[in-house]
Enzyme design. Structure first.
Site, PDB file in Angstrom:
ATOM      1  N   CYS A  67      37.267  20.671  39.501  1.00  0.00           N
ATOM      2  CA  CYS A  67      36.600  19.450  39.960  1.00  0.00           C
ATOM      3  C   CYS A  67      37.400  18.771  41.079  1.00  0.00           C
ATOM      4  CB  CYS A  67      36.383  18.498  38.791  1.00  0.00           C
ATOM      5  SG  CYS A  67      37.912  17.937  38.036  1.00  0.00           S
ATOM      6  N   CYS A  78      42.138  30.067  38.081  1.00  0.00           N
ATOM      7  CA  CYS A  78      41.036  31.018  38.274  1.00  0.00           C
ATOM      8  C   CYS A  78      41.184  32.064  37.186  1.00  0.00           C
ATOM      9  CB  CYS A  78      41.120  31.657  39.661  1.00  0.00           C
ATOM     10  SG  CYS A  78      39.912  32.982  39.870  1.00  0.00           S
ATOM     11  N   ARG A  99      36.768  41.644  26.842  1.00  0.00           N
ATOM     12  CA  ARG A  99      37.135  42.690  27.815  1.00  0.00           C
ATOM     13  C   ARG A  99      38.127  43.704  27.219  1.00  0.00           C
ATOM     14  NH1 ARG A  99      38.788  40.385  33.738  1.00  0.00           N
ATOM     15  NH2 ARG A  99      37.780  41.991  34.982  1.00  0.00           N
ATOM     16  N   GLU A 129      36.808  46.624  32.837  1.00  0.00           N
ATOM     17  CA  GLU A 129      37.724  46.283  31.745  1.00  0.00           C
ATOM     18  C   GLU A 129      39.090  46.958  31.821  1.00  0.00           C
ATOM     19  OE1 GLU A 129      35.221  46.230  27.788  1.00  0.00           O
ATOM     20  OE2 GLU A 129      34.588  47.824  29.133  1.00  0.00           O
TER      21      GLU A 129
HETATM   22  S1  FES Z   1      37.205  31.537  37.828  1.00  0.00           S
HETATM   23 FE1  FES Z   1      37.826  31.968  39.831  1.00  0.00          FE
HETATM   24  S2  FES Z   1      36.250  33.269  40.545  1.00  0.00           S
HETATM   25 FE2  FES Z   1      35.731  32.971  38.437  1.00  0.00          FE
END
Ligand code: FES
Ligand code: FAD
Length: 1352
Positions: A55, A154, A932, A1283
């Site tokens: 955010c 991420c 995964r 995976e």
């Molecule tokens: S969390 Fe970064 S691209 Fe999916």
């Protein structure tokens, strides 16, 4: 300064547009305001606590620290910023940076084209962090780039491509980091063609930097002139904003603030809201009045005096960092010791956004037990300047009494903190700071410390000593008594021993201390002091050389052995480098044919501009209601009653949905959607509340009263489940050879245990669903974030007792799944559907991060026992492994996971006599589910641990044992499936070669001989990974392709876009087959109305089987078009389509991959079968360095060689490998689930659960796709790679274990220690046995109730 009863107008700007809020509510955050009021949905909700960065937006305003009007642009997490904070500020969101409708900003272009987006949910936040950096520094340094991105998480990419995109803006960047080294493909001097299009050779560029548009600062949004005028002539009067429950008062002057503080002594000051905000969210505190000093420039002043620095409480931590940096560069070193220590911690405290928001005053006053700055300020004799209307100024010391919150040493209710005075350090004084956390950045410390010593001039006699620790009590703890006793002592080994003894007595932690990790914390207390001891010793020696004191000789000081020196060095933050190598397409392949090329993710640019729509970005529909779930607070109990009457009376509450409201089936008998009489775990769904607004529904769920009667037994751990014979399904077993006989003939036998913790999916987008009931025929439209829409359809159909054909599921894209969105979304979809049908209104259900983590379960924790028999040469003759997984309270996928675990347990090894057994334990925890790798990452860790144990016993390096026992020729697996391991061997050899393994192994050994407190480790791991489901019916797939009369093509298929780039790959297939550019094609969504009866997108096979279906549909269409093309060979695609329409040829076709891949497994009779369509092979080598004193580690280098065969899209495939590898690395090193003795999951957010951050990736990270020689039956011979990379993360784990073993060998400790994953700093530190681990008190576990319990 009267406080008006009516609200003032709140004026701020968003993306250049003026916003006037006449009824601004202080409880509304910027995130909610942007998403709900302004419909700017590019800014995403991911955790609501500022811990993920999704955010992130930029706030610009007048910098109160500077005297003149100067603009300050800073990144913030919108979830923690109340809108009232924004008076006179300009907010820029991702939509304001650029758009595909108008102009894409270079930041957005580069992150997309560098393949820095997969699911795209984190991308707007990444863009905003990078954009803010560029607004402040046109050509930032790489260090600044890493700092700017440190607060953004991420879960998909593994960060490498994101750093690569940011690096293109950096001053150091000159394109490919390997350019000029001879390793870059551009060094070969072939400039005549694009590096991506040369003959089928190896290529190392995934994007063409030359195509990027330059950064042009003149194109940026200007700061609104109106706001500039407001800053020049600031509003003098107090502003007040009255919300429903809270009033926000923002005075313009200090005097007014002090008056208000008298009037509202209980009201807190709200600065960065990074402390108050999370506390108010978790409802620990409610404050009806908030006093905001944000407009008071008098609280943002910095004064430099001859004896120190006075920094006003209103300065942000980012500003404090800049100020201290300036001081350090200007003042002599001896004066800046405290400033350096503070700077060290300010670099890792939170992320950039938190440092931008959090204020010095808020930090000091919050007195968090983990505060990174307070211990340093306390030991450095910092003082607090307080001010109140009645008493004016007074000073108090920032000492242990203040930090402990003693009333006599605290602020009075009407007082505020004006500033903090930090004195300069002096000659013969040394100040240091220490900190150990799960990750380097964005993680709260386990323990931290501030230490200061002053010597009598020219001597090593302690004149004064101050030590303060954080993380070891309810507040910062000062080791006051120890310090007093050590005064007058000389700085030598005797003092060190005495200090450790005293510290362990004084800074004592009970075994049951909150936060757990008690013994680790005790060790850190003394380890940090040892580091300080060494540091000071070295500095003393330097000082005496520089300023010789008569009659003193530095030679009298104890010598620091050279082997100890590396203990003084912290691991530096480095900018990851690396090569991605793949085979380019054949030079004869037509340019428009995208197959085999690194094509950007189809939604890449939309991710980057925030225009990509996720489930919760769908605008509010007419009469929509919000749903929230009520969950069980007991682990095993009878439900006596559910009383929702109080909740129903609250304003806005429409209904409460219980099991009684379900018209059809309430889930399965042993896995109910909503609990009926009994609950089986904390977090089980009991009922749901439906209300008009999010705020109302959140308040209402707390008012639902459930009475329970506890039941026995309550089982949490695998150990207890075995004791109670509590299992979810029968044992799965595979056996070959004669294991008992083989054990009799071997030279040696080793037995051991392995514990592998579970893992949270931690997808960025939490579970969410929107159900829209239609007025006709009981139809429902369901928008859901899922990997398996057909499952939602079926579940909703059974729950509502309506046919499947009335239910349509739509999936545009999913913000990460990793297996966590296979089964669970169906439950949420079904409950929301019941609510929608009952109320007749659309229902939106969006899980909070905490609820998502509490309810959904994750990867199964595993406990493995092995017995391995081998010859002294290292040849393994017999292996017996028994695995237990913690399945939680219902079956879910646990039986399948057990099967896959057993099937995959042999990994890459040919062992003639084998026995594998597996069982899924039933416990009173939330049900664990698909993740995964589906059991392989846990199981194969047991196998590889056996190998390591064999190596230790044989006195051989583990890689020798691996090589010796690996499959080498065409053979059959334990379940008798034939395969050729040729590619496995090639991956292994190439990995050894590319990583220069053998020479680096020697260097590691050399390093370890020379260093006692730091050790390096290196490991290379082979992998045979089976792709697909063990059932043919799961390998079918369908696609539907329409060609419209303008020639444009709409492709639909059964796969879901989870970030893995399936839609991009499908269009590559369609483009190749139809021989038209991808620009003609479009994919709108995955829908059960266009492609029915789909199979879950999982098991790495999605692109493969759906690709076959798309291929089939295209071939059907082409066949129909062939006569027309022949008639008019010079015609264009558009001509042919027009002609086909004229000739009434159907331009729509369904493609089906009907044969599927054959796969079956006979468990019942022989334990034989052909369960997998094919294998992916790979190998990874990782080198790490550990700090034996703190347990921290640094990943030095990773080399992965993976067999993708002919990659359909090397950028996407390499992205999958890297992302999975980093996720695997998280599983094996940082991600630790913590449960209370009552079965409550503690780790329910980014604060407590640590996924890898940008600073955790290997310093050098090379991935190469093995040039292919085989042609499997997959789509264009490309293999599914979703995976497999996960398990290769274990190379980091075994690298760490290798380093730990080296430390233990040197200290004469046993090297066959129990393997525990994750290898957290705690595990590493405890395993590196030394004089300090021997010193600490150990607790008898029977004498106290631990804070957390083990479940694996
Ligand atoms: S969390 Fe970064 S691209 Fe999916
Ligand atoms: C995601 C995240 C990560 C974090 N990581 C770390 C970390 O690694 N290490 C660490 O040490 N900390 C960490 N923190 C905590 C952070 O440092 C503190 O929350 C922050 O410094 C508090 O400052 P603030 O301005 O936001 O305070 P606010 O939340 O605005 O206020 C906090 C309290 O201070 C009082 N107050 C503020 N100013 C004054 C004043 N001038 N006079 C009197 N009272 C005042 C308020 O009344 C309130 O009670 C983290 C926080 C978050 C959200």
């Amino acid at each position: 300064m009267p406080c008006p009863t009516r609200s003032n107008e709140l004026v701020f700007f968003v993306n250049g547009r003026k916003v006037i809020e006449r009824n601004a509510d202080p409880e509304v955050t910027l995130l909610t305001f942007l998403r709900k009021n302004l419909r700017l949905t590019g800014t995403k909700y991911a955790c609501g606590r500022g811990g993920r960065g999704a955010c992130t937006v930029m706030v610009s305003g007048h910098d109160p620290v500077s005297k003149k009007i100067r603009l300050r642009h800073f990144s913030v997490t919108a979830c923690l910023v109340p809108i009232c904070f924004l008076y006179g500020a300009a907010v820029t969101t991702v939509e304001g940076v650029g758009s595909i409708q108008t102009r894409i900003h270079p930041v957005q272009e580069r992150i997309a084209k560098s393949h820095g987006t997969q699911c795209g949910f984190c991308t707007p936040g990444m863009v905003m962090s990078m954009y803010t950096l560029l607004r402040n520094h046109l050509e930032p340094s790489e260090e600044q780039l890493m700092e700017a991105l440190g607060g953004n998480l991420c879960r998909c990419t593994g960060y490498r491509p994101i750093v690569a995109s940011g690096r293109t803006f950096c001053m150091e960047s000159n394109g490919c980091q390997q350019k000029g080294t001879g390793k870059c493909c551009l060094d070969q001097g072939e400039n005549d063609s694009s590096p991506l299009d040369r003959k089928r050779e190896m290529c190392t560029e995934l994007f063409a930097k030359e195509e990027f548009q330059p950064l042009d600062s003149t194109q940026e949004l200007i700061f609104p002139p109106e706001l500039l005028r407001m800053a020049e002539n600031p509003e003098k009067c107090t502003l007040t904003f009255h919300g429903e429950r809270v009033t926000w008062i923002s005075p313009a002057t200090l005097k007014d603030l002090l008056e208000l503080k008298v009037k509202h002594p209980e009201a807190p000051l709200i600065l960065g809201n990074t402390s108050l905000g999370p506390a108010m969210k978790s409802n620990e505190h409610f404050h009806p009045v908030l006093l905001s000093p944000v407009r008071i420039s008098e609280l943002c002043v910095v004064s430099r005096t001859s004896d120190g620095l006075t920094i006003d409480a209103g300065c942000s931590l980012a500003q404090v960092k800049d100020i201290l940096g300036e001081m350090v560069s200007k003042l002599p070193e001896e004066k800046t010791q405290t400033y350096r220590a503070l700077l060290k911690h300010l670099k890792s405290l939170g992320g950039q956004q938190i440092r931008n928001m959090a204020s010095l005053g808020g930090h000091v006053i919050s007195r968090h037990y983990y505060s990174d700055l307070n211990p340093i300020l306390a030991v450095s004799n910092a003082t607090l300047n307080l001010v109140s209307e009645a008493e004016g100024m007074r000073q108090i010391p920032l000492n242990e009494h203040f930090l402990a919150g003693l009333a006599s040493a605290d602020l009075k209710p009407e007082e505020i903190l004006e500033s903090v005075h930090i004195p300069h350090s002096h000659k013969w004084e040394f100040v240091s700071a220490f900190r150990q956390a799960e990750c380097w950045q964005n993680a709260l410390p386990d323990v931290n410390a501030g230490m200061k010593v002053l010597f009598e001039e020219g001597t090593d006699t302690i004149a004064d000593l101050n030590l303060a620790y954080g993380g070891v009590g309810a507040a910062t703890v000062s080791a006051h008594q120890s310090c007093q006793q050590l005064r007058g002592r000389r700085w030598n080994e005797l003092m060190l021993d005495e200090a450790c003894r005293l510290l362990l007595e004084e800074v004592s932690l009970p075994g049951s201390a909150p936060g757990g990790r008690v013994e680790f914390k005790r060790i850190l207390v003394v380890s940090f002091f040892f580091k300080f001891y060494l540091e000071v010793l070295q500095e003393l020696k330097k000082l005496l050389k520089l300023f010789p004191v008569p009659d003193t000789d530095s030679r009298h000081y104890p010598e620091i052995p050279d082997r100890f020196l590396s203990a003084l060095e912290d691991f530096p933050i480095t900018i990851p480098q690396g090569l991605q190598t793949y085979q380019s397409v054949d030079s004869h392949q037509p340019l428009q044919d995208p197959v085999g090329r690194p094509i950007m993710h189809l939604s890449g640019l939309k991710h980057a501009t925030g225009e990509a729509i996720f489930c919760d970005d769908i605008p509010v529909v007419d009469k929509e209601l919000v749903m929230a779930l009520v969950t069980s607070t007991r682990a095993h109990a009878k439900i006596i009653s559910i009383d929702a009457s109080e909740a129903l009376e609250l304003p806005g509450v429409v209904d409460v949905i219980t099991a009684k409201d379900i018209p059809g089936t309430n889930g399965a008998e042993d896995d109910k959607l909503l609990a009926v009489d009994e609950v089986l775990c904390v977090g089980q769904l009991v009922c749901a509340v439906v209300a008009e607004t999010e705020v109302q529904v959140k308040q209402a769920i707390k008012k639902v009263k459930i009475t329970y009667e506890d039941l026995e037994p309550v089982i949490f751990s695998i150990e207890d489940a075995i004791k109670h014979n509590s299992f979810l399904c029968p044992e799965k077993k595979l056996e070959q050879g004669n294991i008992e006989e083989a054990f009799e003939k071997v030279d040696q036998i080793v037995e051991g245990e392995v514990h592998v913790g579970g893992q949270e999916h931690f997808y960025m987008e939490t579970q969410r669903v929107l159900v829209i009931p239609k007025t006709e025929d009981k139809e429902l439209d369901i928008y859901v974030s899922i990997q398996d829409p057909a499952h939602v359809q079926k579940t909703v159909s059974c729950t509502l007792s309506i046919p499947i054909n009335r239910i349509t599921c739509h999936i545009k894209r999913v913000g990460g799944g990793f297996g966590g969105k296979l089964g669970r979304p169906a439950v949420f979809g079904a409950i929301a559907a019941v609510g929608a049908v009952k109320t007749g209104r659309p229902i939106r259900l969006v899980l909070d991060r905490e609820d998502d983590m509490l309810i959904t379960g994750g990867r199964h924790p595993l406990f493995g026992k092995y017995k391995v028999g081998f010859m002294n040469s290292g040849r393994i003759k017999a292996l017996d492994i028994e695995c237990y997984i913690n399945g939680g309270c219902t079956l879910d996928d646990s039986e399948l996971v057990t099967e896959f675990l057993i099937l995959k347990l042999e990994n890459a090894y040919k062992i003639r006599n084998l026995r594998f057994r597996g069982r899924a334990c039933m416990t009173n925890l939330p049900s664990n589910t698909a993740f995964r790798g589906f059991g392989f990452p846990q199981g194969a860790l047991v196998t590889e641990s056996c190998i390591t144990a064999v190596a230790a016993k044989c006195g051989l390096p583990p890689e020798k044992i691996r090589e010796q026992n690996m499959y080498k020729t065409v053979d059959k697996t334990i379940y008798k499936q034939a395969f050729s391991p040729e590619t496995l061997v090639r991956c292994w050899n190439e990995c050894l070669d590319k990583s220069s393994f053998h020479s680096r192994r020697r260097q590691v050994e050399e390093f370890n001989k020379k260093n006692y407190w730091k050790k390096k480790g290196i490991a290379v791991i082979p992998m045979k990974f089976s792709v697909g489901f063990a059932a043919t019916s799961y390998h079918q797939a369908a696609a539907l392709i329409h060609i419209y009369t303008d020639g444009s093509v709409l492709v639909t298929h059964g796969g879901n876009e989870l970030g893995q780039g399936i839609h991009t790959k499908m269009l590559q297939v369609a483009s190749h087959e139809l021989k038209i550019p991808m620009s003609y094609m479009h994919i709108c969504e995955t829908s059960t109305a266009t492609v029915p009866n789909t199979v879950a997108t999982a098991a790495s096979i999605g692109s493969d089987v759906n690709g076959k279906a798309v291929q089939n549909a295209c071939q059907i269409l082409l066949k129909r078009l062939e006569p027309i093309m022949k008639q008019n060979p010079e015609g264009t695609w558009e001509d042919w389509i027009e002609a086909a329409f004229e000739q009434r040829i159907s331009l729509s076709a369904t493609g089906y991959f009907s044969r599927g891949y054959k796969a079956f497994m006979d468990w019942e009779k022989k334990g034989e079968g052909d369960p997998f369509p094919y294998y992916v092979y790979g190998a990874a080598c990782s080198e790490v360095e550990i700090d034996c004193l703190t347990g921290a580690h640094k990943k030095i280098r990773t080399d992965i060689v993976m067999d993708a065969c002919y990659s359909l899209n090397p950028a996407i495939d390499i992205g999958q490998i890297e992302g999975a590898f980093i996720q695997g690395m998280g599983l094996y090193t940082t991600e630790e689930l913590k449960y209370s003795p009552e079965g409550v999951l503690y780790s329910r957010g980014p604060g407590e659960y640590k996924i890898p951050t940008i600073t955790d990736i290997p310093e050098e990270f090379n991935v190469s796709l093995l040039p292919s020689s085989q042609t499997p039956l997959t789509i264009y011979s490309s293999k599914g790679l979703g995976e497999s990379g996960m398990f290769l993360g274990s190379s980091v784990f075994f690298g760490i274990a290798d380093a730990v073993a080296s430390a233990r060998r040197e200290r004469d400790a046993a090297v066959d220690f129990t393997v525990r994953s994750p290898a957290t700093p705690e595990w590493v530190r405890m395993a590196c046995a030394d004089r300090f681990t021997e010193m600490i008190p150990r607790d008898d576990r029977k004498t106290f109730k631990p804070w957390a319990i083990p479940i694996a």
